[in-house]
Design a protein around this motif. Sequence first.
Motif, PDB file in Angstrom:
ATOM      1  N   UNK A  71       0.892  -1.404  -0.113  1.00  0.00           N
ATOM      2  CA  UNK A  71      -0.170  -0.064   0.042  1.00  0.00           C
ATOM      3  C   UNK A  71       0.709   1.275   0.052  1.00  0.00           C
ATOM      4  N   UNK A  72       1.913   1.266  -0.285  1.00  0.00           N
ATOM      5  CA  UNK A  72       2.974   2.400  -0.391  1.00  0.00           C
ATOM      6  C   UNK A  72       2.716   3.361  -1.308  1.00  0.00           C
ATOM      7  N   UNK A  73       2.076   2.740  -2.468  1.00  0.00           N
ATOM      8  CA  UNK A  73       1.687   3.787  -3.734  1.00  0.00           C
ATOM      9  C   UNK A  73       0.346   3.782  -3.951  1.00  0.00           C
ATOM     10  N   UNK A  74      -0.118   4.692  -4.638  1.00  0.00           N
ATOM     11  CA  UNK A  74      -1.666   4.894  -4.892  1.00  0.00           C
ATOM     12  C   UNK A  74      -1.705   3.981  -6.122  1.00  0.00           C
ATOM     13  N   UNK A  75      -2.742   2.702  -6.263  1.00  0.00           N
ATOM     14  CA  UNK A  75      -2.921   1.780  -7.361  1.00  0.00           C
ATOM     15  C   UNK A  75      -3.750   2.591  -8.359  1.00  0.00           C
ATOM     16  N   UNK A  76      -4.204   3.895  -8.181  1.00  0.00           N
ATOM     17  CA  UNK A  76      -4.943   4.440  -9.158  1.00  0.00           C
ATOM     18  C   UNK A  76      -4.121   5.457  -9.833  1.00  0.00           C
ATOM     19  N   UNK A  77      -2.874   5.801  -9.091  1.00  0.00           N
ATOM     20  CA  UNK A  77      -1.895   6.662  -9.840  1.00  0.00           C
ATOM     21  C   UNK A  77      -1.020   6.169 -10.974  1.00  0.00           C
ATOM     22  N   UNK A  78      -0.932   6.919 -12.198  1.00  0.00           N
ATOM     23  CA  UNK A  78      -0.184   6.161 -13.190  1.00  0.00           C
ATOM     24  C   UNK A  78       1.219   6.395 -12.720  1.00  0.00           C
ATOM     25  N   UNK A  79       2.009   5.234 -12.645  1.00  0.00           N
ATOM     26  CA  UNK A  79       3.409   5.186 -12.438  1.00  0.00           C
ATOM     27  C   UNK A  79       4.209   5.961 -13.223  1.00  0.00           C
ATOM     28  N   UNK A  80       5.278   6.622 -12.736  1.00  0.00           N
ATOM     29  CA  UNK A  80       6.208   7.567 -13.509  1.00  0.00           C
ATOM     30  C   UNK A  80       7.240   6.820 -14.084  1.00  0.00           C
TER      31      UNK A  80
END
Length: 767
Positions: A358-367
């Motif tokens: 859960x460290x990253x937002x699953x809805x955000x497009x990865x950089x």
Amino acid sequence: MREKELRLALVCYGGVSLAIYMHGITKEVWKLLRASTQRAGDPEAGAVLHDTEAVYMELLDALAPWCNLRVLTDIVAGASAGGINGIMLAHAIAGGHDMEPLRSLWLEGADVDRLLEPEGAAGRFSKWWASPLVWYTRRLGIGVADVDNGARSEVRSKLSRLMRSRWFKPPFSGQAFTVMLYDALAAMEAGPPGPQLIPAGQPLDLFVTVTDYHGSPEHLRLHSPPDIIETEHRLVIGFSSPGAGPSCSRSLGNRAELAFAARATASFPGAFPPARVGEVDAVVAERGDSWPGREGFLARIFPRRNGGYDAATLIDGSVLNNRPFGPAIEALRHRPAHREVDRRFVYIDPKPGAHHDGATDPLALPGWFSTVLRSLADIPREQPIRDNLAAIDALSARVRRLRMVVDGMAPEVDAAIERAVGARFFLFKLTPARLSDWRSRTQTVAAREAGFAYAAYGQLKLSNVVESAAARIVSLGRHKGMGKDAAVHAGIWATVRASHFDGVAAASARGGATSDYVTFLRSHDLGFRVRRLRFLVRRVNTLALGIDDPAHLRTIEGIKTTLYRLVAPYVERQRDGFYSAAMQEAAANAITDAAGALTALGEAMDLQDLDTATDAQLAEVLGTGLPTPLRRSLLRAYLGFPFYDIAMLPMLEGDGLDEFDEIKVDRISPDDAVAIRLGGAKATLKGTQFNAFGAFFSRAYRENDYLWGRLHAADRLIDIIVSTLPDGTVFDAAPFKTKAFRAIVEAERPFLTAVPDLLASLDAEIG
């Protein structure tokens, strides 16, 4: 007392600095094996028990009312950090070496300042302008904000030095890493010698995965075009101690070979330079040592290099295979069963489910950077083991079918034996000549009464024997690659057909015992002999379960000892090391003289003379001093094996399963060991920080992870041991866990000087 073996096949994942945590786990496995080995031997002559070894001995004694349990590890597979730990553990098992010196390897040697390449390490003012970058790396998941206050100064200093060291080249020294590994193996060998931690006659296999950077050409056969070449980058470096026969060494390999494999499997891309043989050569020369068998070892692991070993470039094994179940599953073939077996695949996963934290937002497009990093480094290492579990389940299902078939056939087989040799055969005095005659008769009856089924069985058996002989000749003659192996196989098959050895139908016709087909099998069918003797061992194990008389149990154990002695020379013939230089020369000429190579192989195996000697010893052990029911049952198993083999061989599908036991899978990870503290890796480990490089930056972090590795392993190993008890058995393991935890903390307290708060906390948590 019911006797059982708990056999552990260990699979060790990669984990960068979590290698230190995994060392704690493998060391605890070593402790358990030492306790079990001493318990199985002469207690009066045993070594001194240290810390948890005494607890494991006490636990095994407490299980005695239900079963007399022997614990062993006979298969080890690892990748990257897990590969290093697997190599060290297997070396200790095979040679009885000491693992205590490895504490220094990890706590002192696995430090970023020790690992840095001296020529590229930053000085006091090197790249001073890059220092602020340390504080901007949090966005990449490697920031220092969450570092413990007590370790923050050390971590900040070492991270700054690393980031100001040379760029665009690996910062860590491959040569220094090789020296550390080589010296650690030497320290193990220099420690107090102990017993070998695997029974005589039991093979030990070790596998580590590496990635061949340049790859090697792999010839593939198609319909059109008929031959193509692809590049294979996956490589498995294997070591084996067969554990049987007079020429068998209990050593897995030379120290230089093991150091090279450890260096190669853990060459983390970007951190360490790729591994090459020259590094190990330099260390061997610097230490004034020698590397006997160097060329043979390199030719074995690089069969397509044709001597160009210096250019071989290897990188981390986790790049393509971080979870090496495959080699471990393959090694299940031809495992002798000393008694009832509880087979476990135990895999060590130091960071389970890390990408679901859960460290990253699953809805955000990865950089861009995170996408590249994940695709190149993380995702290939985190693929689930569903396919491996499916393969293990398939093996277990096949074992269940085999047992069902064997049990169901028994009445018909017994009747067929009586038709072949007479209903009162067991009343006659058993002699070698009589045993040989009865065996020949039952084989003939089996061929005739199998009907159409024998044709399929005979063809499958012929194919197995011919392909096995061809593979042995290819290996002895070093014909691998460039189509040479295919030429040898074609030549051997042509010889078999020209000599009419493929006349399977003749075996069931009149005079079948003297047919060319049977004559060929008598000279070359090594697998049948091994399967038959091991089938007899399984029958002995089954009979032992229903016997309570101590005298009869001693008789059973004596029979098993004899059977293992009898199977050993057959197993020896499955090793290249058994064969002479003359046989190797004949194999080298196999492309031009396949018939000569096949004849030479049959003469070298000398199976018919070996059968004669085996008959004499079997007649002695089965002919005297046995109760009539026991003698009758064993004779029926031995003489009836051709009937069973006709049914079983097609079901084995070439796997050669010998254990006849289902396989269970267990995991050791921070999430599974909850007896002391909940919360998994987040609540216990420090090396997970900085993308799993964290423990390289702090002595306190290394001490923390090493200690938790031992504690978690003790927790899970006790669970696994207790799970071998019969279903419904009530047994309280908690007191043994508490004793083990206390023993570990007290044993390690003098060496762990950087974690006083952890030790105090554990004293309170354990109680």
